[in-house]
Design an enzyme around this catalytic site. Structure first.
Site, PDB file in Angstrom:
ATOM      1  N   HIS A 125      36.262  45.561  45.324  1.00 18.80           N
ATOM      2  CA  HIS A 125      36.899  45.153  44.073  1.00 18.80           C
ATOM      3  C   HIS A 125      35.899  45.397  42.932  1.00 18.80           C
ATOM      4  O   HIS A 125      34.696  45.285  43.139  1.00 18.80           O
ATOM      5  CB  HIS A 125      37.261  43.664  44.205  1.00 18.80           C
ATOM      6  CG  HIS A 125      37.886  43.070  42.977  1.00 18.80           C
ATOM      7  ND1 HIS A 125      37.154  42.718  41.866  1.00 18.80           N
ATOM      8  CD2 HIS A 125      39.170  42.765  42.705  1.00 18.80           C
ATOM      9  CE1 HIS A 125      37.973  42.224  40.951  1.00 18.80           C
ATOM     10  NE2 HIS A 125      39.200  42.257  41.432  1.00 18.80           N
ATOM     11  N   PRO A 126      36.389  45.742  41.738  1.00 16.55           N
ATOM     12  CA  PRO A 126      35.480  46.130  40.647  1.00 16.55           C
ATOM     13  C   PRO A 126      34.330  45.164  40.337  1.00 16.55           C
ATOM     14  O   PRO A 126      33.292  45.613  39.847  1.00 16.55           O
ATOM     15  CB  PRO A 126      36.429  46.249  39.445  1.00 16.55           C
ATOM     16  CG  PRO A 126      37.751  46.592  40.057  1.00 16.55           C
ATOM     17  CD  PRO A 126      37.800  45.908  41.392  1.00 16.55           C
ATOM     18  N   VAL A 127      34.485  43.878  40.569  1.00 18.15           N
ATOM     19  CA  VAL A 127      33.353  42.996  40.244  1.00 18.15           C
ATOM     20  C   VAL A 127      32.297  42.964  41.351  1.00 18.15           C
ATOM     21  O   VAL A 127      31.215  42.428  41.147  1.00 18.15           O
ATOM     22  CB  VAL A 127      33.793  41.537  39.917  1.00 18.15           C
ATOM     23  CG1 VAL A 127      34.664  41.511  38.679  1.00 18.15           C
ATOM     24  CG2 VAL A 127      34.452  40.872  41.100  1.00 18.15           C
ATOM     25  N   LYS A 128      32.603  43.526  42.524  1.00  9.89           N
ATOM     26  CA  LYS A 128      31.633  43.475  43.631  1.00  9.89           C
ATOM     27  C   LYS A 128      30.524  44.518  43.420  1.00  9.89           C
ATOM     28  O   LYS A 128      30.569  45.301  42.478  1.00  9.89           O
ATOM     29  CB  LYS A 128      32.343  43.674  44.977  1.00  9.89           C
ATOM     30  CG  LYS A 128      33.585  42.790  45.174  1.00  9.89           C
ATOM     31  CD  LYS A 128      33.260  41.299  45.321  1.00  9.89           C
ATOM     32  CE  LYS A 128      34.471  40.410  45.053  1.00  9.89           C
ATOM     33  NZ  LYS A 128      35.365  40.176  46.163  1.00  9.89           N
ATOM     34  N   THR A 129      29.563  44.566  44.311  1.00  8.57           N
ATOM     35  CA  THR A 129      28.346  45.353  44.066  1.00  8.57           C
ATOM     36  C   THR A 129      28.615  46.854  43.976  1.00  8.57           C
ATOM     37  O   THR A 129      27.988  47.560  43.194  1.00  8.57           O
ATOM     38  CB  THR A 129      27.291  45.036  45.131  1.00  8.57           C
ATOM     39  OG1 THR A 129      27.180  43.613  45.191  1.00  8.57           O
ATOM     40  CG2 THR A 129      25.940  45.624  44.792  1.00  8.57           C
TER      41      THR A 129
END
Ligand SMILES: *Cc1c(COP(=O)(O)O)cnc(C)c1O
Length: 387
Positions: A191-195
């Site tokens: 997901h976009p907020v993950k690393t």
């Protein structure tokens, strides 16, 4: 003019990521093609696991893990109450029940003591999976959690979307999150907020070839093509899902994975700057505690503030930060307090989870932030809290 809003997290997509996707789009494969296996092997090599199975997202990864273990009705899974909904929901997808474990109020992590207390609430039911979450990027106490889970007849599955790149040191031995030395499987999300980001995307890693095989079959409808059969022939022994990750997104994943070390270094540098800056706001503002064995690549910069003791509403602080261009988020609302789980299991007290929820606030942290952005966040927080 308010300054541009710093979100609490965001992706870093660069020109070569875009070029990798464009190249995939021009190729023959939009769904399953050669980039799927390439992404899987590169990912497995990077975290030190024998097998990696790409799938549609982190939630599908958890669902597949439960299916691969044949967890179902009559089983109970244990998840910490401080996590994203999916960690608990995956048990319900397969008909298992959930017992919520409390967390350490300073780290937000499930601990051996809180797992023991959760095991006491099994009331004779069969234990399926125990699902520790490496909250914020800090690693849960895996060896002790695994020993407890296995002694009770269960299997440890790490929900690891926050901890890609994190390392740990138990008894002096350096290990990487995802090497699955202490668990049957670990799950990740892109997901976009993950690393690293693929938009939607997930991965399950395991060192067990039979589990990997089941994960692959269940990811694609439960279809098996027996060797030597006619070219059109397939068989289904149990229904699976369409949880595949498309070739196009695996191209992005491969390109992003090559940047993991750089992203991790950047997260570590920004976290260190937060540590230095926020020390001036102690003890009112406390950074969530890293356990001694954990060497995190922080996914979230979560601070703990005794809003009630200060006579401040968290909402007022969140709105004041936002007015100064600082986005925040609360990770997480205790899952055992969700209406669905309350209706199903009744109300009960997990004081560590409640204490964590009352005090937590995640500040902006992502690789493209500048040092000056961190300073701006610290200054804004200090000014708003009059510190
Ligand atoms: C992001 C996340 C998930 C779900 O991942 P998706 O890819 O959004 O489905 C599950 N568990 C945790 C701890 C997460 O942070």
């Amino acid at each position: 003019m308010p300054e541009a809003l710093l979100p609490y997290g965001r992706q870093t997509i660069e020109d070569d990521d875009i070029a990798a996707v464009a190249e995939a789009l021009r190729s023959d494969f939009l769904t399953t093609g050669p980039r799927v296996e390439a992404f899987e092997s590169a990912f497995a090599a990077r975290v030190g696991a024998r097998h990696a199975v790409a799938c549609a997202n982190g939630t599908a990864a958890l669902h597949l893990a439960m299916l691969a273990l044949k967890i179902g009705p009559g089983d109970v899974c244990i998840a910490p109450s401080i996590t994203f909904l999916a960690t608990a929901n995956c048990a319900r997808y397969v008909g298992a029940e959930v017992v919520f474990a409390d967390v350490d109020p300073h780290s937000g992590l499930m601990t051996p003591a809180s797992l023991k207390a959760a095991l006491d609430r099994l009331e004779g039911r069969r234990l399926g999976a125990v699902l520790p979450v490496h909250l914020r990027g800090d690693v849960a106490e895996l060896p002790a959690l695994q020993a407890l889970a296995e002694a009770a007849g269960g299997t440890l599955v790490e929900d690891a979307p926050h901890a890609l790149g994190s390392t740990m040191r138990f008894a002096g031995v350096a290990e990487t999150v995802g090497d699955v030395r202490h668990s049957a499987m670990a799950t990740f999300s892109f997901h976009p907020v993950k690393t690293i980001a693929t938009g939607e995307g997930g991965m399950v890693v395991t060192n067990d070839a039979a589990l990997a095989e089941r994960l692959r079959i269940l990811r694609s409808h439960g279809m098996v093509r027996p060797a030597g059969a006619e070219p059109w022939w397939y068989e289904m022994a149990e229904p699976g899902y369409n949880y595949r990750l498309p070739d196009v997104l695996c191209a992005l994943g491969l390109s992003q994975l090559a940047k993991l070390d750089r992203f991790a270094d950047r997260r570590r540098a920004l976290s260190a700057r937060y540590r230095a800056g926020l020390s001036a706001l102690a003890p009112t503002v406390e950074i969530a505690t890293s356990p001694p064995w954990s060497e995190p690549v922080l996914h979230l910069m979560t601070v703990l503030i005794d809003f009630r003791g200060l006579g401040r509403e968290r909402l007022t602080v969140v709105e004041a930060l936002r007015a100064r261009g600082v986005g925040t988020q609360v990770h997480y609302i205790p899952v055992h307090r969700q209406p669905y789980y309350r209706d199903r299991y009744g109300d009960h007290d997990l004081p560590g989870a409640d204490a964590w929820y009352d005090r937590c606030l995640s500040l902006p942290l992502y690789p493209s932030m500048a040092e000056a952005d961190v300073d701006r966040v610290v200054e804004a927080l200090g000014a708003i809290l009059s510190l």
